[in-house]
Design a protein around this motif. Structure first.
Motif, PDB file in Angstrom:
ATOM      1  N   ALA A  15      38.746  76.200  11.537  1.00 32.99           N
ATOM      2  CA  ALA A  15      39.138  77.733  11.635  1.00 32.99           C
ATOM      3  C   ALA A  15      40.737  77.946  11.561  1.00 32.99           C
ATOM      4  O   ALA A  15      40.687  77.256   9.772  1.00 32.99           O
ATOM      5  CB  ALA A  15      40.131  77.122  13.530  1.00 32.99           C
ATOM      6  N   CYS A  16      40.941  79.250  10.782  1.00 34.37           N
ATOM      7  CA  CYS A  16      42.126  78.855  10.190  1.00 34.37           C
ATOM      8  C   CYS A  16      43.069  80.612  10.166  1.00 34.37           C
ATOM      9  O   CYS A  16      42.880  81.806  11.022  1.00 34.37           O
ATOM     10  CB  CYS A  16      41.633  79.189   8.750  1.00 34.37           C
ATOM     11  SG  CYS A  16      43.164  80.489   7.904  1.00 34.37           S
ATOM     12  N   ALA A  17      44.240  80.379  10.526  1.00 35.98           N
ATOM     13  CA  ALA A  17      45.004  81.432  11.728  1.00 35.98           C
ATOM     14  C   ALA A  17      45.825  81.729   9.865  1.00 35.98           C
ATOM     15  O   ALA A  17      46.626  80.875   9.881  1.00 35.98           O
ATOM     16  CB  ALA A  17      45.942  80.907  12.363  1.00 35.98           C
ATOM     17  N   PRO A  18      46.578  82.928  10.113  1.00 33.39           N
ATOM     18  CA  PRO A  18      47.574  82.827   8.573  1.00 33.39           C
ATOM     19  C   PRO A  18      49.172  81.933   9.032  1.00 33.39           C
ATOM     20  O   PRO A  18      48.679  82.137  10.058  1.00 33.39           O
ATOM     21  CB  PRO A  18      47.510  84.389   8.462  1.00 33.39           C
ATOM     22  CG  PRO A  18      47.096  85.057   9.632  1.00 33.39           C
ATOM     23  CD  PRO A  18      46.118  84.157  10.272  1.00 33.39           C
ATOM     24  N   ASP A  19      49.476  82.076   8.281  1.00 31.69           N
ATOM     25  CA  ASP A  19      50.762  81.031   8.947  1.00 31.69           C
ATOM     26  C   ASP A  19      51.785  81.804   9.270  1.00 31.69           C
ATOM     27  O   ASP A  19      52.829  81.389   9.973  1.00 31.69           O
ATOM     28  CB  ASP A  19      51.830  80.638   7.021  1.00 31.69           C
ATOM     29  CG  ASP A  19      51.363  79.736   6.720  1.00 31.69           C
ATOM     30  OD1 ASP A  19      49.557  78.832   7.909  1.00 31.69           O
ATOM     31  OD2 ASP A  19      50.544  79.561   5.718  1.00 31.69           O
ATOM     32  N   ASP A 165      45.413  88.374  13.674  1.00 29.75           N
ATOM     33  CA  ASP A 165      44.430  87.724  12.390  1.00 29.75           C
ATOM     34  C   ASP A 165      44.244  86.208  12.765  1.00 29.75           C
ATOM     35  O   ASP A 165      45.093  85.542  13.097  1.00 29.75           O
ATOM     36  CB  ASP A 165      44.716  87.807  11.128  1.00 29.75           C
ATOM     37  CG  ASP A 165      45.480  89.286  11.132  1.00 29.75           C
ATOM     38  OD1 ASP A 165      44.903  90.698  11.150  1.00 29.75           O
ATOM     39  OD2 ASP A 165      46.513  89.862   9.827  1.00 29.75           O
ATOM     40  N   GLY A 166      42.844  85.929  11.970  1.00 31.07           N
ATOM     41  CA  GLY A 166      42.287  84.973  12.388  1.00 31.07           C
ATOM     42  C   GLY A 166      41.213  84.905  12.278  1.00 31.07           C
ATOM     43  O   GLY A 166      40.578  85.591  11.856  1.00 31.07           O
ATOM     44  N   ALA A 167      40.606  83.621  11.764  1.00 30.70           N
ATOM     45  CA  ALA A 167      38.988  83.234  11.564  1.00 30.70           C
ATOM     46  C   ALA A 167      38.674  82.041  12.471  1.00 30.70           C
ATOM     47  O   ALA A 167      39.706  81.387  12.773  1.00 30.70           O
ATOM     48  CB  ALA A 167      38.680  82.796  10.258  1.00 30.70           C
ATOM     49  N   GLY A 168      37.419  82.148  12.190  1.00 24.12           N
ATOM     50  CA  GLY A 168      36.646  80.534  13.004  1.00 24.12           C
ATOM     51  C   GLY A 168      35.318  80.239  12.460  1.00 24.12           C
ATOM     52  O   GLY A 168      34.521  81.589  12.662  1.00 24.12           O
ATOM     53  N   ALA A 169      34.939  79.437  12.326  1.00 24.12           N
ATOM     54  CA  ALA A 169      33.457  79.132  11.788  1.00 24.12           C
ATOM     55  C   ALA A 169      32.494  77.605  12.483  1.00 24.12           C
ATOM     56  O   ALA A 169      33.382  77.176  12.952  1.00 24.12           O
ATOM     57  CB  ALA A 169      33.137  79.039  10.881  1.00 24.12           C
TER      58      ALA A 169
END
Ligand code: UT7
Length: 331
Positions: A15-19, A165-169
């Motif tokens: 996963a990735c979330a902006p700081d 905002d964010g992303a998961g894979a």
């Protein structure tokens, strides 16, 4: 149907979330709102927001890289990349192609975007699992990624306070029969598409001076209608996927609903008879990240050791389309 997809399972997650954190107090400075209103109506305290330098493919690529590392799989082993998003970097090319290039996946891998509103990740999981079930692909990367902060009207308090905002894979691979994705259900009702949409920028209303002046390139939502729809379909979609998988409500070890509003999540959990300890809730910290919400939540649950091997997990999404859908899997 579930027999065909029984062999596709999640073997890696990232996963990735902006700081940058945008709190309700920050929003009080932007629009006529309050922490009290936002929290009591939605359960949101803060959300993550990208800066001008970051687009959807940037978050997607980081999440994808982490999922591959988690799976111990090299980029060149990936056969197919599916990015579920409502906020692509551009109308074309597909964000999935940008991700494919960015993370160094072999050139012959297929890559496409999937649009199914906030239910996109559920749809992408279903689609990806079918490529594995059919034997056409061995390794499929499924990503949900959004930068909704770029598509909301920051003068519209009824929407700008809700999204983040964010992303998961996840990496899908064949897994032993009886585990992995056991069943899925996908639904749509296009008659209600006007409740959640971006009016201009497509072929119906291409960009003009007028569409820009009238802010028609930003998301518009009839929140009350989407709310009523979501409360109605969430529990139903979960029950139907359980039946498809041959499971009972009492078999569910963990529930991951789309993170849009705590007042939608709680009735869905109640209908399923699942105590809130078995429900992942992070809408308070991320807001509604659309297609990223379920994989972000899943990643958090897996990392936190809340989902253990052999657990039955049910995920349910809903969103623009209107669409909704559910997946039942054995972790
Ligand atoms: O992923 C799928 C995407 N969308 C969703 O899941 C959204 C589903 N809908 C919802 O979550 C809820 O409908 C909302 C959180 C959007 C709104 O909650 P609500 O209880 O349905 O409120 P409402 O729309 O009925 O609005 C109540 C009042 C209105 O004022 P009036 O007309 O009653 O005087 C709004 O103008 O609250 C006002 N309002 C606000 N006040 C302070 C709307 N936005 C705000 C705001 N701050 N940010």
């Amino acid at each position: 149907m579930h027999r065909e997809v029984v062999n596709a399972g999640i073997v890696g997650i990232g996963a990735c979330a902006p700081d940058r954190v945008l709190t309700n107090a920050d929003l009080e400075q932007l629009v006529d709102t309050s922490d009290e209103w936002i929290f009591s109506r939605s359960g949101i305290r803060e959300r993550r927001i990208t800066g001008p330098e970051q687009a959807t493919s940037d978050l997607a690529s980081i999440a994808a890289g982490r999922a591959l590392a988690d799976a111990g799989i090299k980029p060149e082993e990936v056969d197919l990349v599916i990015v579920a998003t409502n906020t692509p970097d551009m109308l074309m090319p597909a964000t999935a192609c940008l991700v494919q290039d960015r993370i160094g996946i072999k050139k012959k891998a297929g890559a496409f975007d999937l649009a199914a509103g906030c239910t996109g990740f559920v749809h992408a999981l279903a689609v990806g699992s079918q490529f594995i079930a059919a034997g056409t692909c061995r390794t499929v990367l499924v990503i949900g990624a959004e930068t909704l902060s770029k598509m909301v009207n920051w003068e519209d308090r009824s929407t700008c306070v809700l999204f983040g905002d964010g992303a998961g894979a996840v990496v899908l691979r064949p897994v032993p029969a009886g585990s992995g994705i056991l069943a899925f259900k996908l639904y749509s009702d296009g008659a209600f598409g006007h409740h959640l949409f971006i009016p201009a920028g497509g072929s119906r209303r291409p960009a003009t001076r007028e569409t820009l002046d009238n802010k028609l390139h930003f998301l518009q939502m009839n929140g009350r209608e989407v709310f009523k729809f979501a409360v109605r379909v969430m529990g139903e979609a979960a029950e139907e996927v359980l039946a498809e998988a041959g499971l009972n409500k009492s078999d569910v070890d963990f529930f991951i609903p789309h993170q849009a509003n705590i007042r939608i999540i709680k009735p869905a959990a109640k209908r399923l008879g699942i105590p809130m300890e078995k429900v992942l809730v992070n809408v308070d910290r991320y807001g509604n990240t659309s297609t990223a919400s379920i994989p972000l939540a899943l990643e958090e649950a897996v990392r936190g050791g809340r989902i253990k091997s052999g657990y039955h997990v049910v995920m349910v999404g809903f969103g623009a389309g209107l669409t909704w859908g559910s997946v039942a899997l054995k972790w």
